[in-house]
Write an enzyme that holds these catalytic residues in place. Structure first.
Site, PDB file in Angstrom:
ATOM      1  N   HIS A 123       0.867  -1.180   0.000  1.00  7.64           N
ATOM      2  CA  HIS A 123       0.000   0.000   0.000  1.00  7.64           C
ATOM      3  C   HIS A 123       0.910   1.238   0.000  1.00  7.64           C
ATOM      4  O   HIS A 123       2.018   1.187   0.534  1.00  7.64           O
ATOM      5  CB  HIS A 123      -0.837  -0.051   1.284  1.00  7.64           C
ATOM      6  CG  HIS A 123      -1.896   0.991   1.408  1.00  7.64           C
ATOM      7  ND1 HIS A 123      -1.629   2.289   1.767  1.00  7.64           N
ATOM      8  CD2 HIS A 123      -3.241   0.916   1.242  1.00  7.64           C
ATOM      9  CE1 HIS A 123      -2.762   2.968   1.821  1.00  7.64           C
ATOM     10  NE2 HIS A 123      -3.755   2.160   1.505  1.00  7.64           N
ATOM     11  N   ASP A 200       3.196  -4.286   8.125  1.00 15.34           N
ATOM     12  CA  ASP A 200       1.987  -3.465   7.999  1.00 15.34           C
ATOM     13  C   ASP A 200       0.796  -4.407   8.174  1.00 15.34           C
ATOM     14  O   ASP A 200       0.483  -5.190   7.277  1.00 15.34           O
ATOM     15  CB  ASP A 200       2.001  -2.790   6.622  1.00 15.34           C
ATOM     16  CG  ASP A 200       0.646  -2.194   6.240  1.00 15.34           C
ATOM     17  OD1 ASP A 200      -0.307  -2.293   7.030  1.00 15.34           O
ATOM     18  OD2 ASP A 200       0.561  -1.630   5.124  1.00 15.34           O
ATOM     19  N   GLN A 203      -4.362  -5.070   6.992  1.00 14.12           N
ATOM     20  CA  GLN A 203      -5.300  -6.038   6.415  1.00 14.12           C
ATOM     21  C   GLN A 203      -5.204  -7.403   7.101  1.00 14.12           C
ATOM     22  O   GLN A 203      -5.889  -8.339   6.682  1.00 14.12           O
ATOM     23  CB  GLN A 203      -5.024  -6.208   4.906  1.00 14.12           C
ATOM     24  CG  GLN A 203      -5.180  -4.943   4.089  1.00 14.12           C
ATOM     25  CD  GLN A 203      -6.625  -4.451   4.023  1.00 14.12           C
ATOM     26  OE1 GLN A 203      -7.560  -5.177   4.343  1.00 14.12           O
ATOM     27  NE2 GLN A 203      -6.804  -3.201   3.618  1.00 14.12           N
ATOM     28  N   LYS A 226     -10.466  -0.600  10.572  1.00 15.12           N
ATOM     29  CA  LYS A 226     -10.617  -1.817   9.767  1.00 15.12           C
ATOM     30  C   LYS A 226     -10.969  -3.022  10.630  1.00 15.12           C
ATOM     31  O   LYS A 226     -11.134  -4.122  10.126  1.00 15.12           O
ATOM     32  CB  LYS A 226      -9.339  -2.078   8.961  1.00 15.12           C
ATOM     33  CG  LYS A 226      -9.085  -1.025   7.851  1.00 15.12           C
ATOM     34  CD  LYS A 226      -8.001  -1.481   6.926  1.00 15.12           C
ATOM     35  CE  LYS A 226      -7.324  -0.335   6.175  1.00 15.12           C
ATOM     36  NZ  LYS A 226      -8.181   0.285   5.153  1.00 15.12           N
ATOM     37  N   CYS A 366      -4.679   2.517  -3.631  1.00 16.80           N
ATOM     38  CA  CYS A 366      -3.456   3.062  -3.024  1.00 16.80           C
ATOM     39  C   CYS A 366      -2.292   2.105  -3.221  1.00 16.80           C
ATOM     40  O   CYS A 366      -1.490   1.894  -2.300  1.00 16.80           O
ATOM     41  CB  CYS A 366      -3.654   3.359  -1.546  1.00 16.80           C
ATOM     42  SG  CYS A 366      -4.900   4.596  -1.248  1.00 16.80           S
TER      43      CYS A 366
END
Lengths: 412, 151
Positions: A123, A200, A203, A226, A366
């Site tokens: 991302h 990261d 997700q 999220k 993104c």
């Protein structure tokens, strides 16, 4: 009736509405998730009974607000199995967490000629901050390639990560190609070369049990919104010794130990990073969201989402002219499914689905370097969460069929 | 509602212009060229214009995009070619009113011709940017001082 995992759909009033005269099918969970009543009530309760500023004032409300704010930090620490609550820093978002790591820690450890290694599936928030560090330090930004089916290529990783590498920063789960990356293996590889490992988790944290100690990452970032919490609250996890060595990214109230006329000293971890009045209600809501997820069980969430993917992916692959990005084996694919219909721009596809009440994302997500790598301008993307139903999956498949037929007829 | 409403947006004329864009390509001799991006999808549109005697002698577009952005760009070229610069800018303004749901005069509607059909995008707010991109690019070009007459 099919009401999602443990009938959880009933806790999300927003899902019970008509969009364009059709029952809403919300499949944009990789962008943001909906909030259950339990989380909304936690915010309401805080403002109705406890609202005060934290870590200052001796009155009762201030004490209650501080207690709830800090209790949520303990929940976050337990949620990702951090060794200590001192390792949990509240931020605004994954983006802010990664920016702080890059701007502060990154600039402290990266020197001229060093390497920063990321991957083709990142991302923008895990690309651009590292471009900034590389430019400032005259370092080299390198990309790990993908295999033909969209998975991180470990041979490429072994090639790109060298003794010159100082930072390896990789998505735990991908926001377009729907894969989970082998963070534990990458961390071992990075550490063998004396580099720091950053994941990261935007997700990943909402969809699976994360154990930062088992992964042995040096830093981990994720967002509240999220995983059922409101926007504006995120988490930066760092190993305690690294956070101790890292300079604060922001300065001001709340984070200081003592301020002299010319100098100042910082509070202990975790507060040294939290300058200014923080997002108190957001942190409390994040704690409530974690309670909700724990009640369902992260393993159950992961298993249920896998069933949804297994029910959806093979049927999408049967639609002639539809391309699915990432692995085609449902066992290798998360609930994030990016796709395109031949000859139709994803915006047209998404508008068509919206007319049928189906919310999907269309665009570059993104991830423009990935779009370039895949040689597409944009894709449509459907992404599931545990409150989605098998009926939602059916509606997606038939919706795409209908849009395809509409444009085939319209154009001919 | 299903897909019935889509017929309002994706009229035959619009699908035709998207499939068979008019004045597609780049001008070898241009008074100005501008590239604009739609940041939400990464779509790119290049508009080239040739101005002679304060009139749009030629205008073309290239790039990639959705049905709406391609059709809107194509329709723009057919409507604005051979228009005086001032008149073209007025029509661009009228078009931007149209796609944001603001009323325009019958006379302007007539002058916009088939491009009026793009006006139904006003009911699809997330797609207005797609329709506007090429027109914004041309308006920027016409507003530039450097874009003079080429005789």
């Amino acid at each position: 009736m099919d009401r999602g995992l443990n009938n959880s759909r009933d806790d999300f009033p927003i899902l019970d509405q008509q969009v364009n005269d059709e029952p809403l099918v919300y499949l944009d969970n990789a962008a943001t998730t909906q909030k259950p009543m339990q989380v909304l009530n936690a915010i309401m309760h805080y403002y109705e009974t406890d609202n005060a500023n934290v870590h200052r004032g001796v009155h009762t409300l201030a004490e209650r607000a501080t207690e709830s704010y800090e209790a949520a930090r303990d929940k976050v620490a337990e949620f990702i199995n951090a060794a200590s609550r001192k390792s949990i820093i509240y931020t605004r978002s994954t983006t802010e967490s990664l920016n702080w790591i890059a701007a502060s820690f990154g600039n402290q450890v990266v020197r001229e000629g060093d390497e920063i290694v990321i991957s083709q599936l990142e991302h923008h928030s895990n690309i651009v901050p590292w471009q900034q560090v590389a430019q400032k330090q005259h370092a080299v930004l390198k990309y790990i390639d993908l295999t033909p089916d969209g998975q991180l290529d470990m041979d490429s990783a072994r090639k790109q990560i060298t003794d010159k590498t100082k930072i390896v920063s990789i998505a735990h789960a991908a926001n377009v190609v729907g894969v989970v990356n082998p963070i534990k293996q990458l961390a071992r590889l990075a550490h063998q070369h004396g580099a720091y490992m950053i994941a990261d988790g935007a997700q990943a944290a909402p969809h699976m049990k994360v154990d930062v100690q088992d992964l042995d990452v040096d830093f981990y970032a994720f967002s509240g919104h999220k995983l059922l919490a409101p926007t504006g609250i995120g988490v930066l996890y760092g190993k305690e010794e690294l956070l101790n060595a890292m300079a604060p990214a922001q300065f001001g109230g709340e984070m200081i130990d003592f301020v002299h006329h010319q100098t100042a000293s910082w509070k202990q971890l975790p507060w040294k990073f939290e300058a200014g009045t923080p997002n108190i209600s957001g942190a409390i809501a994040l704690g409530s969201a974690i309670d909700y997820l724990n009640q369902l069980g992260m393993a159950n969430i992961q298993a249920y989402e896998h069933e949804l993917v297994a029910a959806t992916l093979p049927r999408l692959l049967k639609i002639e002219g539809l391309t699915v990005y990432g692995p085609h084996d449902p066992n290798q694919h998360t609930g994030v499914i990016a796709f395109n219909l031949d000859g139709l721009h994803p915006h047209d596809l998404a508008t068509g689905l919206d007319m049928e009440g189906i919310a999907v994302r269309a665009g570059h997500h993104c991830a423009q370097p990935l779009m370039t790598y895949l040689n597409v301008n944009a894709t449509a993307r459907a992404s599931f969460y545990f409150y989605n139903t098998f009926e939602d999956a059916d509606r997606l498949v038939s919706g795409i069929q209908a849009v395809k037929e509409f444009f085939a007829d319209g154009i001919s | 509602m299903g897909l019935a409403k889509l017929n309002q947006l994706y009229r035959e004329v619009i699908l035709d212009h998207a499939q068979n864009p008019r004045h597609h390509g780049d001008l070898t001799k241009a008074s100005g060229t501008l590239t604009l991006r739609n940041p939400t999808c990464g779509d790119v549109i290049n508009v080239s214009v040739l101005i002679r005697d304060n009139q749009i002698a030629d205008v073309t577009f290239s790039g990639t995009g959705c049905t709406i952005s391609q059709a809107s760009a194509s329709l723009m070229t057919t409507v604005l070619i051979h228009q005086p610069v001032d008149q073209a800018r007025q029509l661009i303004l009228a078009f931007s009113h149209l796609i944001t749901g603001q009323p325009i005069s019958e006379q302007l509607e007539e002058q916009l011709g088939d491009a009026v059909l793009v006006g139904s995008v006003a009911e699809f707010p997330t797609r207005i940017k797609c329709a506007a991109l090429a027109w914004h690019a041309l308006d920027n070009l016409l507003a530039q001082k450097g874009v003079g007459n080429h005789d």
